[in-house]
Design a protein around this motif. Structure first.
Motif, PDB file in Angstrom:
ATOM      1  N   SER A 305      -9.042 -38.634 -33.334  1.00 60.26           N
ATOM      2  CA  SER A 305      -7.731 -38.291 -32.640  1.00 60.26           C
ATOM      3  C   SER A 305      -7.531 -37.521 -31.978  1.00 60.26           C
ATOM      4  CB  SER A 305      -6.168 -38.356 -33.826  1.00 60.26           C
ATOM      5  OG  SER A 305      -6.303 -36.977 -34.436  1.00 60.26           O
ATOM      6  N   GLU A 306      -6.571 -38.016 -30.725  1.00 61.06           N
ATOM      7  CA  GLU A 306      -6.146 -36.271 -29.442  1.00 61.06           C
ATOM      8  C   GLU A 306      -5.926 -35.664 -30.489  1.00 61.06           C
ATOM      9  OE1 GLU A 306      -3.978 -38.724 -25.992  1.00 61.06           O
ATOM     10  OE2 GLU A 306      -3.308 -39.907 -28.021  1.00 61.06           O
ATOM     11  N   SER A 307      -4.924 -35.676 -31.656  1.00 59.71           N
ATOM     12  CA  SER A 307      -4.478 -34.128 -31.587  1.00 59.71           C
ATOM     13  C   SER A 307      -5.674 -34.241 -32.550  1.00 59.71           C
ATOM     14  CB  SER A 307      -2.883 -34.688 -33.218  1.00 59.71           C
ATOM     15  OG  SER A 307      -2.339 -35.232 -31.945  1.00 59.71           O
ATOM     16  N   ALA A 336       3.322 -37.252 -27.772  1.00 51.99           N
ATOM     17  CA  ALA A 336       2.738 -36.678 -29.368  1.00 51.99           C
ATOM     18  C   ALA A 336       2.019 -35.116 -28.879  1.00 51.99           C
ATOM     19  CB  ALA A 336       2.700 -37.509 -30.321  1.00 51.99           C
ATOM     20  N   VAL A 337       0.511 -35.450 -27.910  1.00 53.70           N
ATOM     21  CA  VAL A 337      -0.275 -35.126 -28.145  1.00 53.70           C
ATOM     22  C   VAL A 337      -0.069 -33.773 -26.960  1.00 53.70           C
ATOM     23  CG1 VAL A 337      -1.800 -35.732 -26.535  1.00 53.70           C
ATOM     24  CG2 VAL A 337      -3.043 -34.603 -28.201  1.00 53.70           C
ATOM     25  N   VAL A 338       0.620 -33.818 -26.214  1.00 57.29           N
ATOM     26  CA  VAL A 338       1.359 -32.594 -25.836  1.00 57.29           C
ATOM     27  C   VAL A 338       2.475 -31.960 -25.626  1.00 57.29           C
ATOM     28  CG1 VAL A 338       2.449 -32.315 -22.797  1.00 57.29           C
ATOM     29  CG2 VAL A 338       1.110 -34.298 -22.749  1.00 57.29           C
ATOM     30  N   PHE A 355      -2.300 -21.915 -20.673  1.00 54.87           N
ATOM     31  CA  PHE A 355      -1.902 -23.194 -20.042  1.00 54.87           C
ATOM     32  C   PHE A 355      -1.002 -24.262 -20.079  1.00 54.87           C
ATOM     33  CE2 PHE A 355      -6.586 -21.092 -22.176  1.00 54.87           C
ATOM     34  CZ  PHE A 355      -7.132 -20.840 -20.624  1.00 54.87           C
ATOM     35  N   VAL A 356      -0.038 -24.132 -20.781  1.00 57.20           N
ATOM     36  CA  VAL A 356       1.493 -24.808 -21.408  1.00 57.20           C
ATOM     37  C   VAL A 356       1.419 -24.910 -19.820  1.00 57.20           C
ATOM     38  CG1 VAL A 356       2.943 -25.529 -22.972  1.00 57.20           C
ATOM     39  CG2 VAL A 356       1.241 -23.877 -23.753  1.00 57.20           C
ATOM     40  N   LEU A 357       1.311 -23.785 -18.777  1.00 56.11           N
ATOM     41  CA  LEU A 357       1.916 -23.874 -17.249  1.00 56.11           C
ATOM     42  C   LEU A 357       1.479 -25.727 -17.187  1.00 56.11           C
ATOM     43  CD1 LEU A 357       1.710 -20.370 -17.429  1.00 56.11           C
ATOM     44  CD2 LEU A 357       3.641 -22.340 -16.479  1.00 56.11           C
ATOM     45  N   HIS A 358       0.553 -26.005 -17.272  1.00 57.67           N
ATOM     46  CA  HIS A 358      -0.434 -26.948 -16.616  1.00 57.67           C
ATOM     47  C   HIS A 358       0.404 -28.193 -16.787  1.00 57.67           C
ATOM     48  CE1 HIS A 358      -3.740 -24.581 -14.585  1.00 57.67           C
ATOM     49  NE2 HIS A 358      -3.474 -23.587 -15.435  1.00 57.67           N
ATOM     50  N   LEU A 359       1.003 -28.333 -17.966  1.00 61.86           N
ATOM     51  CA  LEU A 359       1.891 -29.515 -19.168  1.00 61.86           C
ATOM     52  C   LEU A 359       3.529 -29.263 -18.373  1.00 61.86           C
ATOM     53  CD1 LEU A 359       0.450 -28.355 -22.777  1.00 61.86           C
ATOM     54  CD2 LEU A 359      -0.278 -30.336 -20.683  1.00 61.86           C
ATOM     55  N   MET A 360       3.823 -28.254 -17.836  1.00 63.94           N
ATOM     56  CA  MET A 360       4.664 -28.442 -17.608  1.00 63.94           C
ATOM     57  C   MET A 360       5.781 -29.387 -17.503  1.00 63.94           C
ATOM     58  SD  MET A 360       6.572 -25.664 -17.933  1.00 63.94           S
ATOM     59  CE  MET A 360       7.120 -23.595 -18.149  1.00 63.94           C
ATOM     60  N   PRO A 361       5.521 -30.465 -15.853  1.00 69.35           N
ATOM     61  CA  PRO A 361       5.890 -31.084 -16.016  1.00 69.35           C
ATOM     62  C   PRO A 361       6.239 -32.158 -16.809  1.00 69.35           C
ATOM     63  CG  PRO A 361       3.881 -30.809 -14.521  1.00 69.35           C
ATOM     64  CD  PRO A 361       4.060 -30.093 -15.317  1.00 69.35           C
ATOM     65  N   ARG A 362       5.125 -32.183 -17.986  1.00 64.88           N
ATOM     66  CA  ARG A 362       5.676 -33.039 -19.209  1.00 64.88           C
ATOM     67  C   ARG A 362       6.462 -32.410 -20.493  1.00 64.88           C
ATOM     68  NH1 ARG A 362       1.092 -36.726 -20.261  1.00 64.88           N
ATOM     69  NH2 ARG A 362       2.397 -37.246 -21.881  1.00 64.88           N
TER      70      ARG A 362
END
Length: 476
Positions: A305-307, A336-338, A355-362
């Motif tokens: 799975s993605e997770s 969910a995986v984000v 690396f979470v900074l790349h996920l900020m918009p989500r």
């Protein structure tokens, strides 16, 4: 005025230049105005008439391309008070690019004001400006004023009555309250729009994305625009929809850049490591494949799975690969995986949390604030703050800023002599200027000046604007 009259005016002008009287040279109609006056008064009256003729009658005609524009629309928020406009202009001048300028106006909007149009205007292509500026975007894009914005609910019938930016705002609002109705409007009207407009309309489906949107997104597989097809595929991947299988798919090539292994002595768990690239060309190809492929397909390629794939990824082995994977998750991972990846990396702390900074918009607002507070508290990589995008303005309290070693690290950066460190300090000051509350911004200015930064430094421009807006927070 014809050529004969113009020639007569020229004779009058030449006479005055030479110092003589010109009454006898004036047109008969003009003489009747001054005939009863003294000779000196006659010359003065002729001079007044000639000046009016030259200034009004001989004024150059406007070019045919010049069009009369409708008045600039009045926005829903009041203009920034005049006394604060110099601070706004200073903050905008110091902002290095469009994204940072957008942060400045976003802060102003969060305090209940809009910029004066002489200080800042959004571009017609601007999609980052606060929604309140939508009428100005449409005003610039439609100079002839052929259509009229409507305050009515957007429907199929009045679609063309809305300017594009106002339409986007209305559709975005509908996606929160009536997602199916908004999707139906996009489905019916988008095919007639240009590729760029279709892309921006389909992008709105991200808001409240759910299984009910899958059928429409699948129908976009035949869209004329490759960008629209790619965007639809990304959103289908977010819903867990896998792409078509086949031995020649890019995901199989991408899997070749990833090594599957096992770790742990008692409970053996599967791990995924980025394989070491042997050349720059391989590095570039790997980056292209990460952009082309979706997370759900890559995870399926390894049969997990993605997770599970994200859990097994060995962050810290290859920084570039970690960034590429983070961007892939942001672009095509499910909600969910984000959230899973963000929570996992923030729990790890240190560099992996960045690396979470790349996920900020989500990410939702709560996770965004937790990450920002953690970066400040850790104070290991404070310069990374400027990578944070799409974050609410004006919420960071002084307790958050003064918690941990952040201020000590920041003060040492001010006293540094090398340019990179000084630029990092300026970036941090600008980011704090956007995120901080007004009282926190005022205290941060005091700390910064006490540490050695000149009080007039342009780096403090946004902080000063933020602090000056303190008394207007009640307007929000």
């Amino acid at each position: 005025m014809n050529e004969l009259e113009q020639a007569g005016l020229a004779r009058l002008r030449d006479g005055w230049i030479s110092g003589g009287a010109v009454f006898e040279l004036a047109p008969a109609e003009w003489k009747t105005v001054a005939a009863a006056a003294t000779p000196d008064e006659q010359e003065r009256r002729l001079l007044a008439i000639a000046a009016q003729a030259l200034d009004v009658a001989l004024r150059p005609a406007a070019p045919r391309t010049l069009k009369r524009r409708p008045p600039l629309p009045v926005l829903a928020l009041p203009l920034l008070p005049d006394r604060l406009r110099p601070l706004l202009r200073a903050a905008l001048k110091h902002a290095a690019d469009a994204r940072r300028k957008a942060q400045v106006v976003k802060l102003v909007a969060s305090r209940g004001f809009v910029a004066h149009p002489m200080d800042w205007m959004p571009a017609t292509s601007d999609q980052t400006a606060p929604d309140v500026y939508a009428p100005w975007i449409d005003w610039q894009a439609n100079s002839e004023g052929q259509r009229h914005g409507s305050l009515d609910k957007l429907t199929v019938e009045n679609w063309t009555d809305f300017y594009p930016a106002a339409r986007r705002v209305a559709l975005a609002s509908m996606r929160w309250s009536e997602p199916a109705a908004a999707r139906l409007l996009i489905e019916l009207k988008a095919p007639a729009e240009s590729a760029d407009v279709r892309l921006s309309l389909v992008e709105l489906i991200r808001i409240g994305l759910g299984p009910a949107d899958a059928s429409f997104l699948k129908s976009l597989a035949t869209d004329r625009s490759g960008k629209v097809r790619e965007l639809a595929g990304r959103m289908l991947a977010m819903l867990g929809e896998k792409g078509d299988g086949g031995p020649d798919l890019p995901v199989n090539e991408l899997a070749g850049f990833i090594e599957e292994g096992k770790a742990g002595f008692i409970r053996r768990r599967i791990t995924y490591n980025p394989a070491k690239t042997k050349s720059h060309a391989q590095e570039q190809r790997r980056a292209e494949l990460f952009e082309l492929c979706n997370l759900v397909d890559l995870a399926a390629r390894f049969g997990v799975s993605e997770s599970d794939f994200i859990t097994g990824w060995q962050f810290g082995t290859d920084n570039n690969a970690d960034i590429l994977l983070s961007r892939m998750v942001a672009a095509s991972g499910s909600d969910a995986v984000v959230a899973h990846m963000a929570d996992m990396l923030m729990a790890a702390g240190g560099k992996p949390a960045l690396f979470v900074l790349h996920l900020m918009p989500r990410l939702d607002g709560r996770r965004q604030r937790v990450l920002i507070r953690q970066i400040i508290k850790d104070a290991q990589f404070p310069a990374a703050l400027h990578l944070a995008h799409d974050i609410d303005a004006g919420w960071l309290d002084w307790d958050d800023v003064s918690n941990g070693r952040f201020l000590a690290v920041f003060r040492s950066g001010i006293s540094a002599n090398d340019d990179p460190t000084r630029r990092a300090v300026e970036d941090i000051a600008e980011t704090i200027g956007c995120l901080a509350t007004a009282p926190a911004a005022a205290k941060f200015i005091d700390e910064t000046v006490a540490a050695g930064l000149p009080p007039a430094s342009p780096s403090l421009a946004l902080l000063r604007l933020n602090a000056a807006l303190a008394e207007n927070q009640s307007v929000q």
